[in-house]
Design a protein around this motif. Structure first.
Motif, PDB file in Angstrom:
ATOM      1  N   VAL A   1       1.028  -1.026   0.022  1.00  0.00           N
ATOM      2  CA  VAL A   1       0.447  -0.275  -0.222  1.00  0.00           C
ATOM      3  C   VAL A   1       0.847   1.144   0.086  1.00  0.00           C
ATOM      4  CG1 VAL A   1      -1.700   1.151   1.227  1.00  0.00           C
ATOM      5  CG2 VAL A   1      -2.088  -1.285   1.380  1.00  0.00           C
ATOM      6  N   SER A   2       1.110   2.269  -0.817  1.00  0.00           N
ATOM      7  CA  SER A   2       1.462   3.097  -0.877  1.00  0.00           C
ATOM      8  C   SER A   2       0.704   4.552  -0.186  1.00  0.00           C
ATOM      9  CB  SER A   2       1.544   4.178  -2.486  1.00  0.00           C
ATOM     10  OG  SER A   2       1.929   3.261  -2.831  1.00  0.00           O
ATOM     11  N   GLU A   3       1.254   5.095   0.767  1.00  0.00           N
ATOM     12  CA  GLU A   3       0.874   5.994   1.378  1.00  0.00           C
ATOM     13  C   GLU A   3       2.217   7.415   1.355  1.00  0.00           C
ATOM     14  OE1 GLU A   3       2.047   4.187   5.364  1.00  0.00           O
ATOM     15  OE2 GLU A   3      -0.499   3.169   4.913  1.00  0.00           O
ATOM     16  N   GLY A   4       1.536   8.462   0.390  1.00  0.00           N
ATOM     17  CA  GLY A   4       2.490   9.588  -0.391  1.00  0.00           C
ATOM     18  C   GLY A   4       3.896   8.985  -0.308  1.00  0.00           C
ATOM     19  N   ASP A   5       4.701   9.466  -0.074  1.00  0.00           N
ATOM     20  CA  ASP A   5       5.645   8.783  -0.484  1.00  0.00           C
ATOM     21  C   ASP A   5       6.803   7.765   0.185  1.00  0.00           C
ATOM     22  OD1 ASP A   5       6.527   9.930   1.964  1.00  0.00           O
ATOM     23  OD2 ASP A   5       8.312  10.757   1.452  1.00  0.00           O
ATOM     24  N   ARG A   6       5.781   7.237   0.637  1.00  0.00           N
ATOM     25  CA  ARG A   6       6.210   5.316   1.052  1.00  0.00           C
ATOM     26  C   ARG A   6       5.252   4.407   1.054  1.00  0.00           C
ATOM     27  NH1 ARG A   6       9.864   6.628   5.103  1.00  0.00           N
ATOM     28  NH2 ARG A   6       9.588   5.420   5.789  1.00  0.00           N
ATOM     29  N   VAL A   7       5.305   3.516   1.207  1.00  0.00           N
ATOM     30  CA  VAL A   7       5.530   2.272   0.769  1.00  0.00           C
ATOM     31  C   VAL A   7       4.824   1.494   2.205  1.00  0.00           C
ATOM     32  CG1 VAL A   7       4.586   0.182  -0.926  1.00  0.00           C
ATOM     33  CG2 VAL A   7       5.822   2.246  -1.629  1.00  0.00           C
ATOM     34  N   ARG A   8       3.755   0.638   2.067  1.00  0.00           N
ATOM     35  CA  ARG A   8       4.038  -0.115   3.648  1.00  0.00           C
ATOM     36  C   ARG A   8       4.033  -1.675   3.127  1.00  0.00           C
ATOM     37  NH1 ARG A   8      -0.289   1.470   6.177  1.00  0.00           N
ATOM     38  NH2 ARG A   8      -1.690  -0.533   5.632  1.00  0.00           N
ATOM     39  N   TRP A   9       4.855  -2.456   2.314  1.00  0.00           N
ATOM     40  CA  TRP A   9       4.667  -3.996   2.717  1.00  0.00           C
ATOM     41  C   TRP A   9       3.710  -5.425   3.864  1.00  0.00           C
ATOM     42  CZ3 TRP A   9       7.183  -5.418  -1.952  1.00  0.00           C
ATOM     43  CH2 TRP A   9       8.305  -4.283  -2.722  1.00  0.00           C
ATOM     44  N   THR A  10       3.102  -6.130   3.728  1.00  0.00           N
ATOM     45  CA  THR A  10       3.265  -6.717   4.486  1.00  0.00           C
ATOM     46  C   THR A  10       2.714  -8.206   4.381  1.00  0.00           C
ATOM     47  OG1 THR A  10       1.018  -5.341   5.540  1.00  0.00           O
ATOM     48  CG2 THR A  10       0.581  -7.190   6.484  1.00  0.00           C
ATOM     49  N   TYR A  11       3.442  -9.084   5.061  1.00  0.00           N
ATOM     50  CA  TYR A  11       3.627 -10.138   5.172  1.00  0.00           C
ATOM     51  C   TYR A  11       2.915 -10.901   6.246  1.00  0.00           C
ATOM     52  CZ  TYR A  11       7.600  -8.708   2.074  1.00  0.00           C
ATOM     53  OH  TYR A  11       7.703  -8.491   0.455  1.00  0.00           O
ATOM     54  N   HIS A  12       2.253 -12.078   5.911  1.00  0.00           N
ATOM     55  CA  HIS A  12       2.499 -13.060   7.146  1.00  0.00           C
ATOM     56  C   HIS A  12       2.805 -14.656   6.762  1.00  0.00           C
ATOM     57  CE1 HIS A  12      -0.240 -14.895  10.081  1.00  0.00           C
ATOM     58  NE2 HIS A  12      -0.753 -16.032   9.447  1.00  0.00           N
ATOM     59  N   HIS A  13       3.565 -14.940   7.889  1.00  0.00           N
ATOM     60  CA  HIS A  13       3.740 -16.329   7.977  1.00  0.00           C
ATOM     61  C   HIS A  13       2.950 -17.224   9.137  1.00  0.00           C
ATOM     62  CE1 HIS A  13       6.615 -19.686   7.134  1.00  0.00           C
ATOM     63  NE2 HIS A  13       7.089 -19.367   8.153  1.00  0.00           N
ATOM     64  N   PRO A  14       2.258 -18.234   8.848  1.00  0.00           N
ATOM     65  CA  PRO A  14       1.750 -18.682  10.537  1.00  0.00           C
ATOM     66  C   PRO A  14       2.556 -19.382  10.785  1.00  0.00           C
ATOM     67  CG  PRO A  14       1.074 -19.715   8.186  1.00  0.00           C
ATOM     68  CD  PRO A  14       2.384 -18.776   7.466  1.00  0.00           C
ATOM     69  N   GLY A  15       3.986 -19.913  10.125  1.00  0.00           N
ATOM     70  CA  GLY A  15       4.860 -20.662  11.380  1.00  0.00           C
ATOM     71  C   GLY A  15       4.757 -21.881  11.408  1.00  0.00           C
ATOM     72  N   PRO A  16       4.792 -22.161  12.625  1.00  0.00           N
ATOM     73  CA  PRO A  16       5.496 -21.689  13.557  1.00  0.00           C
ATOM     74  C   PRO A  16       7.645 -21.293  13.189  1.00  0.00           C
ATOM     75  CG  PRO A  16       5.258 -23.775  14.342  1.00  0.00           C
ATOM     76  CD  PRO A  16       4.311 -23.808  12.952  1.00  0.00           C
ATOM     77  N   MET A  17       7.645 -20.902  13.652  1.00  0.00           N
ATOM     78  CA  MET A  17       8.611 -19.645  13.721  1.00  0.00           C
ATOM     79  C   MET A  17      10.025 -19.305  14.958  1.00  0.00           C
ATOM     80  SD  MET A  17      10.542 -17.261  10.734  1.00  0.00           S
ATOM     81  CE  MET A  17       9.293 -15.595  11.290  1.00  0.00           C
ATOM     82  N   ALA A  18      10.660 -19.762  14.757  1.00  0.00           N
ATOM     83  CA  ALA A  18      11.619 -18.974  16.148  1.00  0.00           C
ATOM     84  C   ALA A  18      12.172 -18.585  15.910  1.00  0.00           C
ATOM     85  CB  ALA A  18      12.767 -20.666  16.284  1.00  0.00           C
ATOM     86  N   THR A  19      12.426 -16.873  16.480  1.00  0.00           N
ATOM     87  CA  THR A  19      12.758 -16.003  16.560  1.00  0.00           C
ATOM     88  C   THR A  19      13.793 -15.460  15.777  1.00  0.00           C
ATOM     89  OG1 THR A  19      14.392 -15.996  18.797  1.00  0.00           O
ATOM     90  CG2 THR A  19      11.791 -15.070  18.706  1.00  0.00           C
TER      91      THR A  19
END
Length: 472
Positions: free
Chosen positions: A209-227
């Protein structure tokens, strides 16, 4: 007669003298996917992580300004208390907490022994869920470890890109977390960067999603995942997808990277045939504009340095190595760091299996070559408990692979690959340790394997490698 002791198996902090018993006798105490709680003094990095809670999910909202190398973060942590408590501890290095809420109520945050300490508004009961919201900011940088700085770092000649390579202690360099390999969770990443820059993270891209001069990238990973396997990369990348594998690399490396990574889909198919179905929702690799000491197996999205890309597939064994980690290391994760041979020995053996797949040197020839190299060096390391300063010693990798080959020669290909497939199936998404693997191998093969495998894992002297064909 060889000594059969010198190691301990743990479950919920209780020592079990499993080394003195037939492995099948220890199997009952080690069965199941629940991660063991190491006893006091046995953890390699006891200052990292807390056993007061288990994490369900991390929702990380990150806004990064590459010009100032400044990170604004908001971490929402959903967790469950494991025992009655008034406080919750998290790991976070250097970055400053601006505010914190505990189940929606503002709370003060203290620093104690390098940790964040949040006092619950009311006492927590055992198995009680809770939610933390922590806003924080600062200039993230690698944290010190016995192996140099690890975690969040900058890339590119202009230092306007970033990478995360956290193994084993670097996750607190960029988000507040329960930094234990056996505390696995689901993740969402919403990463905002300037227009013209990209953001990549574990899992699947949900939206951009573009927000002016910046862009937000959204990812999801159900994992499970270690830190230590969570990762974010930012910068300018060329993106390509081939047979479902997504890769990204700097434009000036695109031709070489495209060639060097071209056989990833074939590797995934080959390893799925040997190890079982690929365990996650996506896979790909990122090549960063920086030289790295070694690639890193961040879950679903491995990272390679520019020095690992030569346009001649000169480092293809490492491509296979990092893919194999998705099964062994990422899906089945070590219970604690002394069991790292379960990650690295398995992935190194996968390099040899890839050579076999290509019709090049077979695993037996490569094992003999590796054994001769080991025999010419010092024999002062027990790879099933190498010590915190030797996690990444080459001998852990190579002797671990030789251990698996010794098992293969002893039981034959059919039983050996059944062991590998069922090991992953039994512990997929969980954690396990060396004793559990040995007990599993005995159950599956119906053979007592202690006399064969204990010297490889728990003794310093190098055993002889069986000199016969794996199918013999």
């Amino acid at each position: 007669m060889r000594a059969r002791g010198r190691f301990r198996c743990s479950r919920r902090g209780l020592l079990t003298a499993a080394a003195a018993l037939p492995l099948t006798a220890a199997a009952g105490a080690l069965a199941g996917d629940e991660a063991p709680r190491p006893p006091d003094g046995r953890r390699y990095f006891p200052r990292h992580g807390s056993y007061g809670h288990r994490t369900v999910s991390y929702d990380l909202r990150l806004d990064y300004d590459p010009g100032r190398a400044w990170l604004e973060g908001h971490a929402r942590v959903q967790a469950v208390a494991l025992e009655p408590a008034r406080e919750v501890e998290l790991d976070l290095a250097r970055l400053k907490v601006r505010s914190a809420h505990f189940d929606g109520r503002p709370v003060e945050v203290r620093r104690r022994s390098g940790k964040l300490v949040l006092r619950a508004p009311r006492p927590l009961a055992g198995e009680q869920p809770f939610v933390l919201d922590i806003r924080y900011a600062g200039r993230p940088a690698p944290v010190a470890s016995p192996f140099g700085g690890v975690g969040w770092d900058r890339t590119g000649d202009a230092h306007d890109g970033t990478l995360v390579a956290s193994q084993p202690l670097g996750a607190p360099s960029w988000f507040p977390c329960n930094d234990r390999p056996d505390d696995k969770a689901a993740y969402t990443f919403a990463v905002t960067v300037p227009r013209g820059h990209d953001a990549l993270a574990n899992g699947t891209l949900l939206r951009r999603v573009s927000e002016g001069d910046r862009v937000r990238w959204t990812y999801h990973h159900p994992g499970p995942m270690a830190t230590y396997l969570a990762a974010v990369y930012t910068g300018r990348f060329t993106h390509e997808e081939r047979d479902g594998v997504r890769n990204a690399y700097p434009a000036h490396l695109a031709d070489r990277a495209r060639h060097d990574l071209a056989r990833q889909p074939e590797m995934l198919r080959a390893f799925a045939g040997l190890f079982g179905p690929y365990p996650f929702d996506s896979y790909g690799a990122v090549v960063v504009d920086a030289e790295l000491g070694a690639p890193v197996e961040n879950q679903t999205l491995s990272v390679f340095g520019s020095n690992h890309i030569d346009g001649r597939r000169g480092w293809e064994t490492l491509v296979a190595h990092e893919i194999a980690h998705q099964w062994y290391g990422n899906s089945v994760t070590l219970a604690d760091w002394q069991h790292i041979w379960l990650n690295e020995g398995f992935a190194t053996y996968a390099e040899w299996l890839w050579s076999e797949h290509l019709g090049e040197d077979d695993a037996h020839a490569l094992a003999r070559q590796a054994w001769h190299g080991l025999s010419a060096g010092r024999q002062n390391l027990r790879i099933a408990d190498p010590g915190s300063g030797h996690l990444f010693d080459d001998r852990v990798y190579v002797r671990g692979a030789c251990t698996l080959h010794a098992l293969r020669t002893a039981v034959g290909d059919d039983r050996f690959f059944t062991v590998l497939r069922t090991w992953h199936a039994a512990h997929r998404g969980g954690n396990a340790d060396t004793c559990a693997f040995l007990a599993h191998a005995e159950r599956v093969t119906g053979r007592e394997l202690g006399p064969l495998l204990r010297p490889w894992l728990f003794e310093k002297r190098l055993p002889d490698l069986p000199d016969r064909d794996p199918d013999g």
